[in-house]
Write an enzyme that holds these catalytic residues in place. Structure first.
Site, PDB file in Angstrom:
ATOM      1  CG  HIS B 124      -1.916   0.979   1.393  1.00  0.00           C
ATOM      2  ND1 HIS B 124      -1.658   2.282   1.753  1.00  0.00           N
ATOM      3  CD2 HIS B 124      -3.260   0.905   1.222  1.00  0.00           C
ATOM      4  CE1 HIS B 124      -2.797   2.963   1.792  1.00  0.00           C
ATOM      5  NE2 HIS B 124      -3.787   2.145   1.470  1.00  0.00           N
ATOM      6  CG  ASP B 200       0.419  -2.374   5.822  1.00  0.00           C
ATOM      7  OD1 ASP B 200      -0.478  -2.446   6.700  1.00  0.00           O
ATOM      8  OD2 ASP B 200       0.238  -1.847   4.716  1.00  0.00           O
ATOM      9  CD  GLN B 203      -6.768  -4.531   3.727  1.00  0.00           C
ATOM     10  OE1 GLN B 203      -7.728  -5.298   3.847  1.00  0.00           O
ATOM     11  NE2 GLN B 203      -6.922  -3.251   3.443  1.00  0.00           N
ATOM     12  CE  LYS B 226      -7.497  -0.675   5.920  1.00  0.00           C
ATOM     13  NZ  LYS B 226      -8.226   0.159   4.991  1.00  0.00           N
ATOM     14  CB  CYS B 368      -3.815   3.442  -1.516  1.00  0.00           C
ATOM     15  SG  CYS B 368      -5.107   4.634  -1.222  1.00  0.00           S
TER      16      CYS B 368
END
Lengths: 148, 411
Positions: B124, B200, B203, B226, B368
């Protein structure tokens, strides 16, 4: 599908399927690239101006049906036109898209400027997210004009 | 029979019960941002109605109780990701700010001209641009892990790419293709090469059991919004030793022990990285979201999404064959229920517009992740992302809506 007829008018789909004036022009034609940061679409406008007249125009890049058809119709509308006429058309089109002028005031439609096929894009105003798609090629045209 | 009963779960999300133009909502944009259960909404409303006060700086009872609620949320995060210490959990604005914090604070203190940061082609922008900014300022060098044809990391040259690297930053799950990466293996490889591992996990955390100690990660970043929590709060988790040794990020109130005219002394962790009044009510909401997810069980959430993802891949392929492209892995063991798709040459913007007629909410765009878009050879995709409140009926509605797009575009 009910509800989308105003957006996806047949003439728009036609220009989307069969875009006019696709291609490139070699230098010294002006070349500007426009980006829609929202969706990643890119559009190339090549502009050949001679004696203040748009001698030729080509459009490249990728985009959705609205941005592509808008670019295609735009290229047809400006080819052979004098620069003041082109600028007046840009202004008229932006006015139809509910985009204010430089001072933030609404653009009053100038009845002497004919939109022709471009009127089919009127339905886009009801879908605010898509206004950026419809105006992408026009903003890119302004950049190309600034180079000419 | 699914592990989770999505229909029952859906009833706890007021927004998902809305109808628009007489049709139910089919929300397939949770990779973008998830909807919120009643318990989260209630926790925030109740907190503001009955318990809201500034934290960490007032002696009165109300303020002390609000501080406890805020710190209680931190402890919930700690348990949720199996961190060793609660003060390793730093509240940020979102995952983006958390990754910027690492690049800015750790990066500036530890990297200099010529140092290598290894990233991947499926990051991302939030895990690319902060490092590019650092590259502009400090002259660090960025390297990239390429992808395999099915959208996984191509690790065949990983040792060479990691040679001399100081940082390996990578996603635990692609926000575009749903690819789940082998985080534990990547962290070990980073450490073997002398690099820190920055994960990261934005998600990943909402959809899977997360164990930062088992991963062996150094930093992970994720966002509340999220994972059924409110927007406005995110998490940076970092190993205590690293956080201790780092300079602060933003300066101001709350992050200091002392300020004199000739300088300042930093507060202890985690306040050192939490300048200014933090998102207090949002922390309470995040805590409630973690309670909600913990009650369901993250292993059950993962299992449910494997079932929905399998059904989606099967159904879409059976109905549309080669007319549909689903980017990313076909093996559900290494993917979540996030699908970027290309359908019959219809532009993603047009596709999402038509799907919207049936209240099917998908995201169209570059997500993104423009470098990844270029790798995939597209400007944009339409992305349908499923979560714990989605079920196989939502897949069927998506498929029906896709069919109706063909009616308009005649392809």
């Amino acid at each position: 599908m009910p509800g989308l007829e105003d957006l996806y008018r047949e003439i728009i789909l036609d220009h989307h399927r069969t875009p006019r004036n696709r291609g490139e022009l070699p230098p010294p034609a002006a070349h500007a690239v426009g980006h829609n940061p929202l969706c990643g679409d890119e559009i190339d406008v090549y502009l050949q101006v001679e004696n203040d007249i748009v001698k030729d125009v080509k459009v490249g890049g990728q985009g959705c049906s609205i941005s592509q058809s808008s670019a295609s119709m735009m290229s047809q509308a400006i080819k052979g036109k004098k620069l003041p006429e082109v600028r007046a058309l840009v202004r008229r089109f932006k006015g139809m898209m509910s985009i204010p002028d430089e001072d933030g005031n609404p653009i009053e439609p100038d009845p002497s400027v004919k939109l022709g096929d471009l009127e089919a894009l009127q339905g886009v105003v009801k879908y605010p997210v898509r206004i950026k798609c419809a105006t992408l090629s026009w903003n890119t045209l302004l950049e190309a004009l600034a180079q000419s | 029979m699914s592990t989770l009963d999505a229909a029952t779960i859906k009833k706890q999300f007021p927004l998902l019960l809305r109808e628009i133009n007489g049709l139910p909502l089919v929300y397939l944009d949770s990779a973008n941002s998830s909807q919120k259960p009643q318990s989260v909404i209630d926790s925030m409303t109740t907190f503001m109605e009955q318990s809201y006060a500034p934290i960490n700086r007032s002696a009165y009872h109300l303020a002390a109780a609000a501080t406890d609620a805020f710190e209680g949320a931190r402890e919930k995060v700690q348990r949720f990701i199996n961190a060793r210490r609660a003060h390793e959990v730093v509240f940020t604005k979102n995952a983006t700010e958390a990754l910027n914090l690492v690049a800015y604070s750790w990066g500036r203190a530890n990297l200099s001209s010529g140092d290598v940061v290894l990233l991947t082609h499926m990051e991302h922008h939030a895990n690319i641009v902060p490092w590019q900014m650092l590259a502009q300022d400090k002259g660090i060098v960025l390297r990239w892990v390429p992808l395999t044809a099915d959208g996984q990391l191509d690790l065949t040259t990983l040792p060479e790419l990691l040679a001399g690297a100081k940082v390996f930053g990578f996603t635990a799950m692609s926000n575009v293709m749903g690819t789940i990466t082998p985080v534990q293996q990547l962290c070990a490889a980073a450490h073997k090469a002398g690099a820190i591992a920055v994960v990261d996990a934005c998600q990943y955390v909402p959809h899977n059991v997360t164990d930062v100690q088992a991963w062996g990660a150094d930093f992970i970043a994720f966002s509340s919004h999220k994972m059924c929590g409110p927007s406005g709060i995110g998490v940076l988790w970092g190993r205590e030793e690293l956080l201790q040794a780092m300079p602060p990020f933003l300066g101001g109130g709350n992050m200091i022990l002392d300020v004199r005219l000739d300088g300042f002394t930093c507060a202890e962790l985690p306040a050192k990285f939490e300048a200014g009044t933090p998102p207090i009510t949002e922390a309470v909401g995040l805590g409630a979201a973690i309670d909600f997810l913990t009650d369901l069980g993250m292993a059950n959430v993962r299992q449910h999404e494997i079932e929905v993802a399998s059904y989606a891949m099967r159904t879409l392929r059976e109905r549309f064959g080669d007319d549909i492209t689903l980017h990313g892995p076909t093996n559900v063991e290494v993917r979540g229920a996030t699908f970027s798709l290309a359908f019959r040459g219809i532009h993603p913007h047009d596709l999402s517009q038509v799907l919207d007629q049936r209240n099917v909410c998908v995201r169209a765009g570059h997500h993104c992740a423009k470098p990844l878009m270029r790798e995939l050879g597209v400007n944009a995709t339409a992305r349908a992302s499923f979560y714990l409140y989605n079920d196989t009926a939502d897949v069927d509605t998506l498929a029906d809506a896709l069919d109706s797009a063909s009616d308009i575009f005649g392809s």
